[in-house]
Scaffold this motif. Structure first.
Motif, PDB file in Angstrom:
ATOM      1  N   PHE A  73       9.423 -27.584  33.543  1.00  0.00           N
ATOM      2  CA  PHE A  73       9.444 -26.900  34.840  1.00  0.00           C
ATOM      3  C   PHE A  73      10.868 -26.430  35.197  1.00  0.00           C
ATOM      4  O   PHE A  73      11.046 -25.362  35.799  1.00  0.00           O
ATOM      5  CB  PHE A  73       8.921 -27.822  35.943  1.00  0.00           C
ATOM      6  CG  PHE A  73       7.427 -28.024  35.920  1.00  0.00           C
ATOM      7  CD1 PHE A  73       6.587 -27.149  35.244  1.00  0.00           C
ATOM      8  CD2 PHE A  73       6.852 -29.094  36.591  1.00  0.00           C
ATOM      9  CE1 PHE A  73       5.211 -27.340  35.239  1.00  0.00           C
ATOM     10  CE2 PHE A  73       5.482 -29.300  36.592  1.00  0.00           C
ATOM     11  CZ  PHE A  73       4.657 -28.413  35.902  1.00  0.00           C
ATOM     12  N   SER A 129       9.145 -30.202  44.498  1.00  0.00           N
ATOM     13  CA  SER A 129       8.208 -30.619  43.453  1.00  0.00           C
ATOM     14  C   SER A 129       8.917 -31.451  42.392  1.00  0.00           C
ATOM     15  O   SER A 129       8.457 -32.539  42.002  1.00  0.00           O
ATOM     16  CB  SER A 129       7.550 -29.391  42.805  1.00  0.00           C
ATOM     17  OG  SER A 129       6.777 -28.671  43.739  1.00  0.00           O
ATOM     18  N   SER A 149      10.204 -18.202  36.711  1.00  0.00           N
ATOM     19  CA  SER A 149       9.367 -17.851  37.861  1.00  0.00           C
ATOM     20  C   SER A 149       8.541 -19.059  38.288  1.00  0.00           C
ATOM     21  O   SER A 149       7.791 -19.627  37.481  1.00  0.00           O
ATOM     22  CB  SER A 149       8.440 -16.684  37.507  1.00  0.00           C
ATOM     23  OG  SER A 149       7.574 -16.382  38.584  1.00  0.00           O
ATOM     24  N   TRP A 150       8.709 -19.454  39.524  1.00  0.00           N
ATOM     25  CA  TRP A 150       7.980 -20.614  40.047  1.00  0.00           C
ATOM     26  C   TRP A 150       6.690 -20.133  40.736  1.00  0.00           C
ATOM     27  O   TRP A 150       6.600 -20.004  41.937  1.00  0.00           O
ATOM     28  CB  TRP A 150       8.855 -21.386  41.026  1.00  0.00           C
ATOM     29  CG  TRP A 150       8.272 -22.726  41.416  1.00  0.00           C
ATOM     30  CD1 TRP A 150       7.507 -23.009  42.504  1.00  0.00           C
ATOM     31  CD2 TRP A 150       8.405 -23.951  40.698  1.00  0.00           C
ATOM     32  NE1 TRP A 150       7.157 -24.325  42.520  1.00  0.00           N
ATOM     33  CE2 TRP A 150       7.705 -24.947  41.428  1.00  0.00           C
ATOM     34  CE3 TRP A 150       9.071 -24.313  39.522  1.00  0.00           C
ATOM     35  CZ2 TRP A 150       7.639 -26.267  41.013  1.00  0.00           C
ATOM     36  CZ3 TRP A 150       8.999 -25.639  39.115  1.00  0.00           C
ATOM     37  CH2 TRP A 150       8.297 -26.601  39.847  1.00  0.00           C
ATOM     38  N   ASP A 151       5.689 -19.829  39.925  1.00  0.00           N
ATOM     39  CA  ASP A 151       4.408 -19.372  40.456  1.00  0.00           C
ATOM     40  C   ASP A 151       3.288 -20.140  39.772  1.00  0.00           C
ATOM     41  O   ASP A 151       3.474 -20.745  38.712  1.00  0.00           O
ATOM     42  CB  ASP A 151       4.225 -17.870  40.245  1.00  0.00           C
ATOM     43  CG  ASP A 151       4.259 -17.485  38.775  1.00  0.00           C
ATOM     44  OD1 ASP A 151       3.208 -17.627  38.111  1.00  0.00           O
ATOM     45  OD2 ASP A 151       5.327 -17.050  38.285  1.00  0.00           O
ATOM     46  N   ARG A 188      10.111 -25.356  44.081  1.00  0.00           N
ATOM     47  CA  ARG A 188      10.689 -25.959  42.884  1.00  0.00           C
ATOM     48  C   ARG A 188      11.428 -27.271  43.197  1.00  0.00           C
ATOM     49  O   ARG A 188      11.173 -28.304  42.584  1.00  0.00           O
ATOM     50  CB  ARG A 188      11.663 -24.971  42.237  1.00  0.00           C
ATOM     51  CG  ARG A 188      12.291 -25.493  40.936  1.00  0.00           C
ATOM     52  CD  ARG A 188      13.449 -24.588  40.506  1.00  0.00           C
ATOM     53  NE  ARG A 188      13.026 -23.225  40.283  1.00  0.00           N
ATOM     54  CZ  ARG A 188      12.651 -22.721  39.092  1.00  0.00           C
ATOM     55  NH1 ARG A 188      12.647 -23.502  38.019  1.00  0.00           N
ATOM     56  NH2 ARG A 188      12.285 -21.462  38.968  1.00  0.00           N
ATOM     57  N   GLU A 210       3.421 -24.330  43.786  1.00  0.00           N
ATOM     58  CA  GLU A 210       4.076 -23.061  44.143  1.00  0.00           C
ATOM     59  C   GLU A 210       4.494 -23.068  45.607  1.00  0.00           C
ATOM     60  O   GLU A 210       5.622 -22.684  45.948  1.00  0.00           O
ATOM     61  CB  GLU A 210       3.125 -21.892  43.875  1.00  0.00           C
ATOM     62  CG  GLU A 210       3.724 -20.533  44.239  1.00  0.00           C
ATOM     63  CD  GLU A 210       2.776 -19.384  43.957  1.00  0.00           C
ATOM     64  OE1 GLU A 210       2.954 -18.305  44.571  1.00  0.00           O
ATOM     65  OE2 GLU A 210       1.850 -19.545  43.129  1.00  0.00           O
ATOM     66  N   LEU A 261       3.328 -22.104  36.117  1.00  0.00           N
ATOM     67  CA  LEU A 261       3.280 -23.557  36.147  1.00  0.00           C
ATOM     68  C   LEU A 261       2.106 -24.086  35.321  1.00  0.00           C
ATOM     69  O   LEU A 261       2.238 -25.061  34.583  1.00  0.00           O
ATOM     70  CB  LEU A 261       3.169 -24.041  37.597  1.00  0.00           C
ATOM     71  CG  LEU A 261       4.432 -23.851  38.450  1.00  0.00           C
ATOM     72  CD1 LEU A 261       4.084 -23.917  39.935  1.00  0.00           C
ATOM     73  CD2 LEU A 261       5.474 -24.921  38.094  1.00  0.00           C
TER      74      LEU A 261
END
Length: 469
Positions: free
Chosen positions: A399, A457, A404-406, A454, A450, A410
């Motif tokens: 991670f 999480s 891109s944190w989508d 980031r 999401e 993920l």
């Protein structure tokens, strides 16, 4: 003739779902006939009545759609006490009632049975009024009393089987039977729609109407509401308070719809229908005679359907009491300043498809607003087994490398982590879900990550990893 119906609850406790059904049936019938719905509060039980129970009745009626200002009343039975006593006096003066000072023990001694009713001992003795003497109605010796009932036809009762019943106590206060009749007369009630449990009293009340020189109303006795054991719903045993369902997050529309199905059904093979259809199609003469089962599981399923049918903006508004806390609803586990309306809006549609009552929104979204998740220890023990620590290490590393944190990125990333260990996605994501949300079930994991973001999480996954050391 203008149809006038009444709903007459007693303010002695929470508002019963069976009473709510009776109110709705009366309400619809009056509307269909172009008539008047009258609300009368039967408040003569001073020892049990409380002002807050009266307000509870009014607010409960508001909630199910019978709003203040749209009906006549509320009237209070206690305000009509003078008329009750005057009616008792008229019955005595016309020889339709007589005084009696027999105790229950006296009757038992004469009849030799504790189960036999009053034997008419004072019927022709000419006993006058006096302290401690009850006033009894002089029931006709012969003939029958025929009750015209829109649901049950014409139940017929032999008068000789109806005892000379008390209409005023030894202190002169009228009993419920007489007060109820006099109130209905005073208010011009033309139709009495109520539960079948009142049917045994109906011939007595009809005799009182006739003795007072007024044409009796048309009756309609709807089936009693029972639990899964086919026992009459009881406040002491069953969940019957309308307010409890409201505060748990049942929608008024779902409750209205379900209550009207207790003993009746709309046309076609359907149950969830618009209220306008119910208002148009409901007919008293189509109500079943058998007892109506109040199935909480079915009501819950109804409510889930109604929740899913809400536009998402209305769903968000409907959830606010549980997200913010009110006087009747417990505050959520987060502080007001921790709540993020935008974050909730981002997951609202996902939550809407997963809850059956609005109160369930809190455990579904609390992880978004708390500094750390509320860990379900049973879920932790079940999920965090051998290999979970290493899996969480790999998930963090993967991670951290994401550009891109989508949700899609993920998901594919965690799938790859699991594949390297020979695990399907379900097994791979379980420890991550518990680390981030504290539970094994809830909103879709990757959309949740999401929205959570980031930094938060990864902080939670690392914290869970440290707990496994």
């Amino acid at each position: 003739m203008t149809v006038r119906v009444r709903f007459a609850p007693s303010p002695t406790g929470m508002f019963h779902v069976g009473g709510a059904r009776s109110a709705l049936q009366n309400w619809i019938y009056a509307k269909q006939q172009g008539g008047v719905f009258v609300l009368r509060i039967e408040d003569t039980d001073a020892a049990r009545n409380k002002p807050e129970w009266t307000e509870g009745i009014l607010s409960a009626l508001d909630w199910i759609g019978i709003s203040r200002g749209s009906y006549e009343g509320p009237y209070f039975q206690s305000a009509n006490a003078g008329e009750h006593r005057a009616a008792a006096a008229r019955l005595y003066e016309s020889d339709r009632a007589y005084y009696c000072d027999c105790t229950r023990e006296d009757v038992q001694a004469r009849t030799g049975s504790q189960y036999q009713g009053y034997d008419g001992y004072h019927r022709d003795l000419g006993l006058g009024p006096g302290e401690g003497r009850a006033l009894r109605f002089r029931t006709p010796d012969e003939g029958t009393t025929v009750v015209v009932d829109l649901i049950r036809g014409e139940p017929t009762f032999e008068n000789k089987l109806i005892e000379d019943f008390v209409i005023a106590r030894g202190d002169g206060s009228p009993v419920f039977l007489l007060a109820n009749v006099v109130d209905d007369m005073t208010m011009g009630i033309t139709h009495v729609i109520r539960a079948e449990e009142h049917l045994p009293n109906t011939p007595k009340q009809q005799l009182l109407w006739e003795a007072l020189g007024v044409k009796p109303p048309i009756w309609a006795h709807v089936p009693v509401v029972v639990n899964e054991k086919r026992q009459k719903l009881s406040k002491r045993r069953d969940k019957v308070a309308l307010e409890a369902y409201r505060d748990e997050g049942y929608l008024a529309g779902a409750m209205r719809n379900y209550l009207m199905l207790l003993g009746w059904a709309p046309s076609g093979d359907r149950e969830i229908v618009p209220w306008s259809v119910i208002e148009d199609e409901f007919r008293l003469d189509e109500v079943n005679l058998s007892s109506a089962f109040f199935d909480e599981k079915k009501l819950r399923a109804f409510n889930g359907e109604y929740i899913r049918a809400l536009p998402v903006a209305e769903f968000i508004d409907a959830c606010q009491p549980w997200l913010t806390g009110t006087e009747t609803i417990a505050p959520p586990p987060w502080q007001p300043e921790e709540f993020d309306a935008d974050a909730f809006a981002a997951v609202a549609l996902l939550a809407q498809t997963r809850i059956a009552v609005l109160s369930e929104i809190v455990p579904n979204v609390d992880f978004l607003f708390l500094a750390s998740p509320l860990i379900d220890e049973a879920a932790w023990t079940k999920t965090m087994k051998d290999g979970s620590a290493e899996l969480l290490d790999d998930a963090v590393a993967a991670f951290e490398a994401l550009e891109s944190w989508d949700a899609e990125s993920l998901k594919s990333t965690l799938e790859a982590v699991g594949a390297e260990r020979g695990l399907k996605l379900g097994k791979t994501q379980a420890p991550v879900r518990v680390a981030v949300t504290g539970r094994t079930v809830g909103l879709p994991l990757f959309e949740s990550l999401e929205v959570l973001g980031r930094e938060r999480s990864l902080t939670r996954i690392r914290a869970a990893r440290l707990r496994l050391v």
